[in-house]
Write a protein that holds these residues in place. Sequence first.
Motif, PDB file in Angstrom:
ATOM      1  N   LYS A  35      50.521   6.818  18.336  1.00  0.00           N
ATOM      2  CA  LYS A  35      50.647   5.703  17.410  1.00  0.00           C
ATOM      3  C   LYS A  35      52.113   5.470  17.123  1.00  0.00           C
ATOM      4  CE  LYS A  35      49.031   3.918  12.965  1.00  0.00           C
ATOM      5  NZ  LYS A  35      48.284   4.214  11.715  1.00  0.00           N
ATOM      6  N   GLN A  72      43.633   0.470  12.569  1.00  0.00           N
ATOM      7  CA  GLN A  72      43.105  -0.779  12.043  1.00  0.00           C
ATOM      8  C   GLN A  72      43.926  -1.941  12.587  1.00  0.00           C
ATOM      9  OE1 GLN A  72      40.304  -0.814  10.472  1.00  0.00           O
ATOM     10  NE2 GLN A  72      40.139   1.416  10.251  1.00  0.00           N
ATOM     11  N   PRO A  73      43.446  -3.199  12.439  1.00  0.00           N
ATOM     12  CA  PRO A  73      44.193  -4.355  12.932  1.00  0.00           C
ATOM     13  C   PRO A  73      45.652  -4.324  12.485  1.00  0.00           C
ATOM     14  CG  PRO A  73      42.018  -5.038  12.268  1.00  0.00           C
ATOM     15  CD  PRO A  73      42.136  -3.595  11.893  1.00  0.00           C
ATOM     16  N   GLY A  74      46.542  -4.545  13.441  1.00  0.00           N
ATOM     17  CA  GLY A  74      47.972  -4.494  13.181  1.00  0.00           C
ATOM     18  C   GLY A  74      48.633  -3.220  13.662  1.00  0.00           C
ATOM     19  N   ALA A  75      47.856  -2.148  13.825  1.00  0.00           N
ATOM     20  CA  ALA A  75      48.421  -0.887  14.296  1.00  0.00           C
ATOM     21  C   ALA A  75      48.887  -1.038  15.745  1.00  0.00           C
ATOM     22  CB  ALA A  75      47.382   0.221  14.185  1.00  0.00           C
ATOM     23  N   GLN A  76      49.962  -0.315  16.082  1.00  0.00           N
ATOM     24  CA  GLN A  76      50.492  -0.379  17.434  1.00  0.00           C
ATOM     25  C   GLN A  76      50.573   1.020  18.031  1.00  0.00           C
ATOM     26  OE1 GLN A  76      53.904  -2.859  18.029  1.00  0.00           O
ATOM     27  NE2 GLN A  76      53.321  -4.306  16.409  1.00  0.00           N
ATOM     28  N   GLU A 119      48.430  -3.322  20.772  1.00  0.00           N
ATOM     29  CA  GLU A 119      48.285  -3.748  19.374  1.00  0.00           C
ATOM     30  C   GLU A 119      46.810  -3.932  19.066  1.00  0.00           C
ATOM     31  OE1 GLU A 119      49.384  -7.507  16.434  1.00  0.00           O
ATOM     32  OE2 GLU A 119      50.126  -7.470  18.503  1.00  0.00           O
ATOM     33  N   LYS A 124      45.205  -5.789  22.345  1.00  0.00           N
ATOM     34  CA  LYS A 124      46.090  -6.602  23.184  1.00  0.00           C
ATOM     35  C   LYS A 124      47.197  -5.707  23.734  1.00  0.00           C
ATOM     36  CE  LYS A 124      48.932 -10.813  23.166  1.00  0.00           C
ATOM     37  NZ  LYS A 124      48.136 -11.531  24.192  1.00  0.00           N
ATOM     38  N   VAL A 173      44.011  -5.746  17.527  1.00  0.00           N
ATOM     39  CA  VAL A 173      43.887  -7.138  17.095  1.00  0.00           C
ATOM     40  C   VAL A 173      42.737  -7.324  16.124  1.00  0.00           C
ATOM     41  CG1 VAL A 173      43.415  -9.496  17.892  1.00  0.00           C
ATOM     42  CG2 VAL A 173      44.858  -7.975  19.262  1.00  0.00           C
ATOM     43  N   GLU A 174      41.616  -6.658  16.409  1.00  0.00           N
ATOM     44  CA  GLU A 174      40.407  -6.926  15.635  1.00  0.00           C
ATOM     45  C   GLU A 174      39.502  -5.701  15.628  1.00  0.00           C
ATOM     46  OE1 GLU A 174      36.474  -9.697  16.384  1.00  0.00           O
ATOM     47  OE2 GLU A 174      38.449 -10.530  16.914  1.00  0.00           O
ATOM     48  N   ARG A 175      38.820  -5.482  14.527  1.00  0.00           N
ATOM     49  CA  ARG A 175      37.809  -4.425  14.433  1.00  0.00           C
ATOM     50  C   ARG A 175      36.473  -5.016  14.872  1.00  0.00           C
ATOM     51  NH1 ARG A 175      37.220  -0.216   9.911  1.00  0.00           N
ATOM     52  NH2 ARG A 175      35.032   0.393   9.960  1.00  0.00           N
ATOM     53  N   ARG A 223      37.292  -1.727  18.963  1.00  0.00           N
ATOM     54  CA  ARG A 223      38.432  -2.565  18.623  1.00  0.00           C
ATOM     55  C   ARG A 223      38.716  -3.549  19.757  1.00  0.00           C
ATOM     56  NH1 ARG A 223      37.319  -0.058  14.763  1.00  0.00           N
ATOM     57  NH2 ARG A 223      38.671   1.146  13.353  1.00  0.00           N
TER      58      ARG A 223
END
Length: 342
Positions: free
Chosen positions: A72, A103-107, A118, A132, A120-122, A129
């Motif tokens: 992460k 969660q969305p936004g984690a890279q 990245e 992208k 994008v969506e749960r 998930r």
Amino acid sequence: MQTSDFYYDLPQELIAQTPVEPRDSSRLMVIHRDTGVREHRIFRDVIDYLNPGDALVINNTRTIPARLIGHKTGTGGVVEFLLLRRRDYDTWEALVRPGKRLQPGAQCEFGEGALRAEIVERTSDDGGRLVKFHFDGVFEEILDRLGTMPLPPYIHEKLEDPQRYNTVYAKTNGSAATPTAGLHFTPELLERIRRKGIDVVPVLLHVGLGTFRPVKVRDVSEHVMHTEYYEVTQDAADRLNAARARGGRIVCTGTTSVRTLETVTGEDGVVRAGAGYTGIFITPGVPFHATDAMITNFHLPESTLLMLVSAFMGREEALAAYREAVEKKYRFFSFGDACLIL
């Protein structure tokens, strides 16, 4: 029906950890539905039960190295992705761990940044998930370099040759797991089958999340199958219908081939070309319109695959065959032995 109706006792030591060599030297239980007789042979003997004019259906999906281990971004925590379905060029549906921290936004990063992702969506509560990816070059080449084959969790030994988890006829990339009934075939055995006058017909079903998702409900009717992409070409449909017209049988290799054909075959028994997503769930009481015989491995207790086999040959008969397989120490699951249900 209760999920527990499909339970059987399996000693852990019978779960195959490595494939046998050569591929067609695995054991084969031949089950005759009309008489209840069960024979014990070697897989290459399957040709003795195929008749000129029959059609042997194979699923030519190819399993990709869909498991990625990385970190992460920012925290350095270890993450694991299992790629399930490609949405477009750089976006995939995946199972991720640890789900709570992604969660969305984690890279995340893989291969020292050669592949970045990245969230994008749960898409589900169990780690599903939409992801992208960002990369330079060809994604498939990067995945071949960084990914590993997604062996099932009950296999604990390292696979020396990753391609041993693909069939010899695997062609189209896209599966997160291999249709393992086909692992027993060798090019030589397939050639002998063709020379005998059996048409070997490819169809496609990309194996996805359903393979990894256990039945968690008590009532079987409440289980929801995850959808998987399939294709049946017009050529395949024509050849299968021709086999039936000349009095031959449709012999499906694996439950994936069964599910594909039963998706596109009407009550009239006519196989129709098509492509799309299927979530067909075959349990006892569901009729078969395309499948006359089936080659399959021995499946997990209480699994949707055992339910399908039970629908084809009867639940009590299936469980009796499995008990005999345990007594005779057949090897179970992905790298295990096979059965031919006639």
